[in-house]
Design an enzyme around this catalytic site. Structure first.
Site, PDB file in Angstrom:
ATOM      1  N   ASN A  70      38.361  56.219  84.967  1.00  0.00           N
ATOM      2  CA  ASN A  70      38.492  55.069  85.861  1.00  0.00           C
ATOM      3  C   ASN A  70      38.337  53.774  85.070  1.00  0.00           C
ATOM      4  O   ASN A  70      37.582  53.698  84.095  1.00  0.00           O
ATOM      5  CB  ASN A  70      37.526  55.137  87.048  1.00  0.00           C
TER       6      ASN A  70
ATOM      7  N   GLU B  53      37.830  49.736  85.843  1.00  0.00           N
ATOM      8  CA  GLU B  53      37.533  48.750  86.890  1.00  0.00           C
ATOM      9  C   GLU B  53      37.997  47.360  86.474  1.00  0.00           C
ATOM     10  O   GLU B  53      38.427  47.132  85.345  1.00  0.00           O
ATOM     11  CB  GLU B  53      36.031  48.781  87.197  1.00  0.00           C
TER      12      GLU B  53
ATOM     13  N   GLU C  55      41.791  59.948  88.206  1.00  0.00           N
ATOM     14  CA  GLU C  55      42.872  60.890  88.532  1.00  0.00           C
ATOM     15  C   GLU C  55      44.231  60.197  88.465  1.00  0.00           C
ATOM     16  O   GLU C  55      45.197  60.726  87.924  1.00  0.00           O
ATOM     17  CB  GLU C  55      42.681  61.456  89.947  1.00  0.00           C
TER      18      GLU C  55
ATOM     19  N   CYS D 118      41.458  54.745  89.673  1.00  0.00           N
ATOM     20  CA  CYS D 118      40.656  55.965  89.533  1.00  0.00           C
ATOM     21  C   CYS D 118      41.111  56.775  88.323  1.00  0.00           C
ATOM     22  O   CYS D 118      42.258  56.664  87.867  1.00  0.00           O
ATOM     23  CB  CYS D 118      40.809  56.839  90.768  1.00  0.00           C
TER      24      CYS D 118
ATOM     25  N   CYS E 251      39.424  60.733  95.693  1.00  0.00           N
ATOM     26  CA  CYS E 251      39.550  59.866  96.868  1.00  0.00           C
ATOM     27  C   CYS E 251      40.888  60.117  97.567  1.00  0.00           C
ATOM     28  O   CYS E 251      41.788  60.770  97.027  1.00  0.00           O
ATOM     29  CB  CYS E 251      39.413  58.395  96.464  1.00  0.00           C
TER      30      CYS E 251
END
Ligand code: THU
Length: 144
Positions: free
Chosen positions: A49, A51, A62, A60, A98
């Site tokens: 991830n 940010e 993934e 994210c 998520c």
């Protein structure tokens, strides 16, 4: 029915996801996630991830892995391992993908053949299909 993932493959994916997690850029949440995505051709693409100070551009682990893979020409996938926990060496929880990442998976993966591994260690993990995590979804078939 697709062949079962062997235990060595699962362990390799978890180890690669854990290694990728070390590269997570998380100055805001301090929640670090790593992913290792297995292509049907055997290639593994990792992601972490990343940010952002403006928050919404955050991506994210993934999706980093999926977008890296697709941008490299890989579009067929077999499985993904995900490890995530608050910053630190120890994985204290199973980090389920998520909803947005599940939707991205549904774009490229078969609901019944693509497997998601959430792990706390190479020995302590859960495996489930994308269909189990995203039942009754909207996907490419709706448009096509
Ligand atoms: N995160 C992931 O990388 N994957 C998920 O499936 C859930 C959340 C990241 C995004 C953000 O950097 C941090 O975890 C806290 O939400």
């Amino acid at each position: 029915m697709v062949e079962e993932l062997d235990q060595n493959t699962v362990r390799t994916l978890i180890a690669e996801a854990a290694e990728a997690r070390r590269r997570a850029y998380t100055p805001y949440s301090h929640y670090q996630v790593g992913a290792a995505l297995l292509g049907k051709d055997g290639r593994i693409v990792t992601g972490c991830n990343i940010e952002n100070a403006a928050y919404t551009p955050t991506i994210c682990a993934e999706r980093t892995a999926f977008f890296k893979a697709v941008s490299e020409g890989i579009r067929e996938f077999r499985a993904i391992a995900v490890v995530g926990s608050p910053a630190g060496e120890t994985l204290t929880q199973y980090a389920y993908p998520c909803g947005v990442c599940r939707q991205v998976m549904a774009e490229f993966c078969s609901l019944d053949d693509f497997e998601i591994i959430v792990a706390r260690s190479e020995e302590d993990y859960r495996v489930m299909t994308l269909r189990a995590l995203l039942p009754e979804c909207f996907g490419p078939d709706n448009l096509g």
